[in-house]
Write a protein that holds these residues in place. Structure first.
Motif, PDB file in Angstrom:
ATOM      1  N   LEU A 127       0.928  -1.058  -0.039  1.00 11.98           N
ATOM      2  CA  LEU A 127      -0.067   0.078   0.104  1.00 11.98           C
ATOM      3  C   LEU A 127       0.819   1.188   0.034  1.00 11.98           C
ATOM      4  CD1 LEU A 127      -2.707   1.831   0.394  1.00 11.98           C
ATOM      5  CD2 LEU A 127      -2.720   1.060   2.674  1.00 11.98           C
ATOM      6  N   GLU A 128       1.860   1.189   0.824  1.00 11.06           N
ATOM      7  CA  GLU A 128       2.770   2.391   0.844  1.00 11.06           C
ATOM      8  C   GLU A 128       3.455   2.751  -0.281  1.00 11.06           C
ATOM      9  OE1 GLU A 128       3.278   2.179   5.787  1.00 11.06           O
ATOM     10  OE2 GLU A 128       4.771   1.260   4.342  1.00 11.06           O
ATOM     11  N   LEU A 129       4.063   1.385  -0.825  1.00 12.81           N
ATOM     12  CA  LEU A 129       4.837   1.667  -2.395  1.00 12.81           C
ATOM     13  C   LEU A 129       4.011   2.297  -3.298  1.00 12.81           C
ATOM     14  CD1 LEU A 129       7.019  -1.204  -3.504  1.00 12.81           C
ATOM     15  CD2 LEU A 129       5.490  -0.073  -5.136  1.00 12.81           C
ATOM     16  N   LEU A 130       2.795   1.651  -3.440  1.00 14.04           N
ATOM     17  CA  LEU A 130       1.857   2.344  -4.463  1.00 14.04           C
ATOM     18  C   LEU A 130       1.636   3.894  -4.269  1.00 14.04           C
ATOM     19  CD1 LEU A 130      -0.274   2.337  -6.673  1.00 14.04           C
ATOM     20  CD2 LEU A 130      -1.871   1.788  -4.886  1.00 14.04           C
ATOM     21  N   VAL A 131       1.189   4.228  -3.090  1.00 21.30           N
ATOM     22  CA  VAL A 131       0.840   5.584  -2.738  1.00 21.30           C
ATOM     23  C   VAL A 131       2.390   6.486  -3.129  1.00 21.30           C
ATOM     24  CG1 VAL A 131       0.089   7.327  -1.157  1.00 21.30           C
ATOM     25  CG2 VAL A 131      -1.081   5.132  -1.260  1.00 21.30           C
ATOM     26  N   LEU A 132       3.345   6.133  -2.524  1.00 25.42           N
ATOM     27  CA  LEU A 132       4.573   6.870  -2.580  1.00 25.42           C
ATOM     28  C   LEU A 132       5.080   6.849  -3.733  1.00 25.42           C
ATOM     29  CD1 LEU A 132       6.117   6.104   0.861  1.00 25.42           C
ATOM     30  CD2 LEU A 132       4.706   7.867   0.601  1.00 25.42           C
ATOM     31  N   ALA A 133       4.952   5.733  -4.684  1.00 30.57           N
ATOM     32  CA  ALA A 133       5.463   5.744  -5.907  1.00 30.57           C
ATOM     33  C   ALA A 133       4.497   6.948  -6.874  1.00 30.57           C
ATOM     34  CB  ALA A 133       5.205   4.517  -6.515  1.00 30.57           C
ATOM     35  N   VAL A 134       3.297   6.747  -6.751  1.00 37.94           N
ATOM     36  CA  VAL A 134       2.526   7.743  -7.368  1.00 37.94           C
ATOM     37  C   VAL A 134       2.703   9.191  -7.276  1.00 37.94           C
ATOM     38  CG1 VAL A 134       0.164   8.617  -7.852  1.00 37.94           C
ATOM     39  CG2 VAL A 134       0.339   6.197  -7.699  1.00 37.94           C
ATOM     40  N   THR A 135       2.875   9.506  -5.959  1.00 40.44           N
ATOM     41  CA  THR A 135       3.277  10.976  -5.737  1.00 40.44           C
ATOM     42  C   THR A 135       4.627  11.444  -5.994  1.00 40.44           C
ATOM     43  OG1 THR A 135       4.245  10.299  -3.370  1.00 40.44           O
ATOM     44  CG2 THR A 135       1.811  10.652  -3.437  1.00 40.44           C
ATOM     45  N   ALA A 136       5.798  10.330  -6.434  1.00 41.17           N
ATOM     46  CA  ALA A 136       6.898  10.638  -6.885  1.00 41.17           C
ATOM     47  C   ALA A 136       7.018  10.489  -8.482  1.00 41.17           C
ATOM     48  CB  ALA A 136       7.911   9.755  -6.267  1.00 41.17           C
ATOM     49  N   GLY A 137       5.810  10.299  -9.161  1.00 41.22           N
ATOM     50  CA  GLY A 137       6.033  10.230 -10.410  1.00 41.22           C
ATOM     51  C   GLY A 137       6.510   8.763 -11.083  1.00 41.22           C
ATOM     52  N   GLY A 138       6.273   8.013 -10.127  1.00 42.17           N
ATOM     53  CA  GLY A 138       6.595   6.562 -10.653  1.00 42.17           C
ATOM     54  C   GLY A 138       5.497   5.691 -11.132  1.00 42.17           C
ATOM     55  N   TYR A 139       4.537   6.291 -11.598  1.00 43.73           N
ATOM     56  CA  TYR A 139       3.412   5.483 -11.956  1.00 43.73           C
ATOM     57  C   TYR A 139       2.838   5.923 -13.494  1.00 43.73           C
ATOM     58  CZ  TYR A 139      -1.429   3.873 -11.686  1.00 43.73           C
ATOM     59  OH  TYR A 139      -2.843   3.102 -11.951  1.00 43.73           O
ATOM     60  N   SER A 140       2.637   4.934 -14.056  1.00 47.15           N
ATOM     61  CA  SER A 140       2.251   5.190 -15.672  1.00 47.15           C
ATOM     62  C   SER A 140       0.860   4.175 -15.981  1.00 47.15           C
ATOM     63  CB  SER A 140       3.270   4.855 -16.671  1.00 47.15           C
ATOM     64  OG  SER A 140       3.596   3.636 -16.576  1.00 47.15           O
ATOM     65  N   GLU A 141       0.147   4.606 -16.649  1.00 51.58           N
ATOM     66  CA  GLU A 141      -1.296   3.935 -17.154  1.00 51.58           C
ATOM     67  C   GLU A 141      -1.042   3.726 -18.497  1.00 51.58           C
ATOM     68  OE1 GLU A 141      -5.016   3.640 -14.599  1.00 51.58           O
ATOM     69  OE2 GLU A 141      -4.238   5.673 -14.538  1.00 51.58           O
ATOM     70  N   ARG A 142      -1.581   2.720 -19.181  1.00 54.53           N
ATOM     71  CA  ARG A 142      -1.590   2.552 -20.872  1.00 54.53           C
ATOM     72  C   ARG A 142      -3.142   2.081 -21.136  1.00 54.53           C
ATOM     73  NH1 ARG A 142       2.346   0.111 -18.644  1.00 54.53           N
ATOM     74  NH2 ARG A 142       2.116  -1.859 -19.447  1.00 54.53           N
ATOM     75  N   TYR A 143      -3.618   2.575 -22.007  1.00 57.48           N
ATOM     76  CA  TYR A 143      -4.968   2.255 -22.764  1.00 57.48           C
ATOM     77  C   TYR A 143      -5.006   2.750 -24.068  1.00 57.48           C
ATOM     78  CZ  TYR A 143      -9.310   1.155 -23.973  1.00 57.48           C
ATOM     79  OH  TYR A 143     -10.688   0.531 -24.704  1.00 57.48           O
TER      80      TYR A 143
END
Length: 223
Positions: A148-164
């Motif tokens: 849970l923490e990995l996800l949230v902190l990754a999103v805030t740091a710009g480490g999250y991408s989505e594709r569609y």
């Protein structure tokens, strides 16, 4: 410090409890099964879901951290549960945290019963913690809190991408890199029952962030 943890975030203490089987034996959650894996009947058993109650505390701590650290808007209206792609049966609380910067991914925290947390990140992905609380999956509050923490902190740091859409099957996908670069994960799959209007809207938004969602903006006190 946990995987990908932001040094400004402090996890609340998780209770250390011993849980027992119906025979009175302690259950070593997190290390129950050997190389052969769990027995087939363990997949239908849900003992001690209360061991995940502390995830609600972790979610509250993360929301407080985001509010104190970044320039965000917070909406705790129950209607924010509609951000989820699929509705859970019993919702305790729902909070959306939206950064005040174009090209960033919002996070919606949905606290559920039996105890758990679902986070909607960006436009097309829900992440459940734990993903399954059955005995076979052998999850613990600590391992679920780590993810849970990995996800949230990754999103805030710009480490999250989505594709569609992805490929000729028009799947959707995501990529996640821990804030400190210590872990990565990705996945893709069929959109399933997501309504076409939502897919079209997501496609348009993702076109503006081809290299992934941007880092969240710091609050004034963090400038």
């Amino acid at each position: 410090m946990g995987i990908g943890e932001d040094p400004r975030y402090v996890r609340p203490a998780l209770p250390t409890s011993t849980y027992y089987s119906s025979e009175g034996e302690p259950i070593p959650y997190g290390q129950r099964w050997g190389e052969d894996g769990p027995p087939e009947d363990a997949y239908s058993v849900l003992n001690h879901p209360e061991r995940f109650a502390a995830l609600h505390d972790v979610a509250h701590a993360l929301i407080a951290h985001l509010t104190a650290t970044f320039d965000v808007e917070v909406d705790d209206n129950q209607s924010t549960i509609n951000d989820l792609l699929r509705q859970p049966e019993a919702v305790v609380e729902s909070v959306r945290v939206t950064p005040r910067k174009a090209g960033t991914a919002s996070l919606t925290f949905v606290l559920t019963q039996p105890p758990g947390v679902i986070v909607h990140a960006g436009v097309l992905h829900d992440f459940a913690f734990p993903p399954c609380s059955c005995d076979a999956c052998d999850e613990t509050a600590e391992s679920a809190a780590d993810r849970l923490e990995l996800l949230v902190l990754a999103v805030t740091a710009g480490g999250y991408s989505e594709r569609y859409p992805v490929g000729w099957r028009r799947w959707l996908g995501y990529g996640l890199t821990a804030a400190d670069g210590s872990a990565e994960e990705s996945g893709q799959g069929d959109p399933g029952s997501i309504v076409p209007d939502r897919l079209r809207s997501a496609k348009a938004r993702l076109r503006d962030v081809p290299n992934g969602w941007l880092p969240w903006p710091p609050g004034e006190h963090r400038q």
